[in-house]
Design an enzyme around this catalytic site. Structure first.
Site, PDB file in Angstrom:
ATOM      1  CG  ASP A 107      -2.089   0.970   1.057  1.00  0.00           C
ATOM      2  OD1 ASP A 107      -3.226   0.504   0.889  1.00  0.00           O
ATOM      3  OD2 ASP A 107      -1.840   2.197   1.071  1.00  0.00           O
ATOM      4  CG  ASN A 150     -11.873  -0.273   3.921  1.00  0.00           C
ATOM      5  OD1 ASN A 150     -12.255  -0.668   5.020  1.00  0.00           O
ATOM      6  ND2 ASN A 150     -10.668   0.256   3.730  1.00  0.00           N
ATOM      7  N   GLY A 186     -15.677   3.005   3.660  1.00  0.00           N
ATOM      8  CA  GLY A 186     -14.368   3.640   3.557  1.00  0.00           C
ATOM      9  C   GLY A 186     -13.589   3.268   2.312  1.00  0.00           C
ATOM     10  CD  GLN A 187     -14.611  -0.173  -2.762  1.00  0.00           C
ATOM     11  OE1 GLN A 187     -15.760  -0.437  -2.387  1.00  0.00           O
ATOM     12  NE2 GLN A 187     -14.048  -0.756  -3.803  1.00  0.00           N
ATOM     13  CG  HIS A 241      -8.622  -2.801  -2.660  1.00  0.00           C
ATOM     14  ND1 HIS A 241      -9.534  -2.056  -3.362  1.00  0.00           N
ATOM     15  CD2 HIS A 241      -8.417  -2.140  -1.496  1.00  0.00           C
ATOM     16  CE1 HIS A 241      -9.868  -0.993  -2.662  1.00  0.00           C
ATOM     17  NE2 HIS A 241      -9.216  -1.017  -1.509  1.00  0.00           N
ATOM     18  CG  LEU A 242      -9.430  -9.215   0.221  1.00  0.00           C
ATOM     19  CD1 LEU A 242      -9.803  -9.209  -1.257  1.00  0.00           C
ATOM     20  CD2 LEU A 242      -9.256 -10.641   0.723  1.00  0.00           C
ATOM     21  CG  HIS A 243      -6.837  -2.813   2.995  1.00  0.00           C
ATOM     22  ND1 HIS A 243      -6.042  -1.708   2.756  1.00  0.00           N
ATOM     23  CD2 HIS A 243      -8.050  -2.524   2.465  1.00  0.00           C
ATOM     24  CE1 HIS A 243      -6.763  -0.786   2.118  1.00  0.00           C
ATOM     25  NE2 HIS A 243      -7.980  -1.255   1.935  1.00  0.00           N
TER      26      HIS A 243
HETATM   27  P1  5GP Z   1      -9.544   1.594   0.166  1.00  0.00           P
HETATM   28  O1  5GP Z   1      -9.533   2.937   0.860  1.00  0.00           O
HETATM   29  O2  5GP Z   1     -10.285   1.685  -1.150  1.00  0.00           O
HETATM   30  O3  5GP Z   1     -10.003   0.451   1.013  1.00  0.00           O
HETATM   31  O4  5GP Z   1      -8.041   1.257  -0.155  1.00  0.00           O
HETATM   32  C1  5GP Z   1      -7.355   1.791  -1.228  1.00  0.00           C
HETATM   33  C2  5GP Z   1      -5.899   1.750  -0.858  1.00  0.00           C
HETATM   34  O5  5GP Z   1      -5.142   1.886  -2.028  1.00  0.00           O
HETATM   35  C3  5GP Z   1      -5.478   2.859   0.090  1.00  0.00           C
HETATM   36  O6  5GP Z   1      -4.983   2.269   1.289  1.00  0.00           O
HETATM   37  C4  5GP Z   1      -4.411   3.613  -0.683  1.00  0.00           C
HETATM   38  O7  5GP Z   1      -3.332   4.006   0.133  1.00  0.00           O
HETATM   39  C5  5GP Z   1      -3.992   2.610  -1.728  1.00  0.00           C
HETATM   40  N1  5GP Z   1      -3.561   3.185  -2.993  1.00  0.00           N
HETATM   41  C6  5GP Z   1      -4.203   4.136  -3.721  1.00  0.00           C
HETATM   42  N2  5GP Z   1      -3.535   4.388  -4.859  1.00  0.00           N
HETATM   43  C7  5GP Z   1      -2.445   3.570  -4.844  1.00  0.00           C
HETATM   44  C8  5GP Z   1      -1.362   3.377  -5.769  1.00  0.00           C
HETATM   45  O8  5GP Z   1      -1.262   3.999  -6.821  1.00  0.00           O
HETATM   46  N3  5GP Z   1      -0.428   2.453  -5.417  1.00  0.00           N
HETATM   47  C9  5GP Z   1      -0.517   1.732  -4.252  1.00  0.00           C
HETATM   48  N4  5GP Z   1       0.453   0.847  -4.006  1.00  0.00           N
HETATM   49  N5  5GP Z   1      -1.517   1.901  -3.381  1.00  0.00           N
HETATM   50  C10 5GP Z   1      -2.468   2.811  -3.676  1.00  0.00           C
END
Ligand code: 5GP
Ligand code: ZN
Length: 116
Positions: A30, A89, A95-96, A102-104
């Site tokens: 991330d 999320n 919070g997406q 995607h999975l964290h």
């Molecule tokens: P969400 O908030 O949708 O659950 O998670 C999206 C995640 O993608 C965030 O934690 C953010 O830091 C990460 N992210 C967004 N753009 C990029 C990118 O260009 N490269 C990487 N490696 N992570 C990204």
């Protein structure tokens, strides 16, 4: 999806280091880590969110990749300092921020409950 950042990473349009990759899924670090280790497990095929998964086989693919990567990091959750958290999320209230499923996979610290 032409304007999707994860599709651009999948296609190579945005260069990225892959922690793991196979024909269905890829794993990257991330950009804005929320834990000492913060990985994103991303299906190559564009699916907007967990609420949009129509093929249950996709869950098998992403969960298998997630646990495979967790094991490769030495994480099995059996020791006091060795757990991890998987987060998906979903939607605005969830919070997406990137509309590509995607999975964290978070590890390396203790995580509170309830989540923030
Ligand atoms: P969400 O908030 O949708 O659950 O998670 C999206 C995640 O993608 C965030 O934690 C953010 O830091 C990460 N992210 C967004 N753009 C990029 C990118 O260009 N490269 C990487 N490696 N992570 C990204
Ligand atoms: Zn996408």
């Amino acid at each position: 999806m032409s304007d999707c950042v994860f599709c651009k990473i999948a296609s190579g349009e945005i260069p990225s280091e892959f922690v793991y990759r196979d024909e269905d899924v890829f794993v990257i670090r991330d950009l804005n880590p929320q834990a000492p280790s913060h990985l994103l497990i991303i299906p190559t095929r564009h699916v907007v969110s967990a609420a949009d998964v129509s093929d249950p086989a996709l869950w098998s693919i992403v969960m298998s990749a997630t646990t495979k990567v967790a094991r490769s990091l030495g994480l099995d959750g059996t020791k006091e300092d060795n757990g991890f958290r998987i987060v998906i999320n979903t939607g605005v209230q969830g919070g997406q921020t990137v509309s590509h499923l995607h999975l964290h996979l978070l590890s390396g610290r203790n995580f509170g409950w309830p989540p923030g």
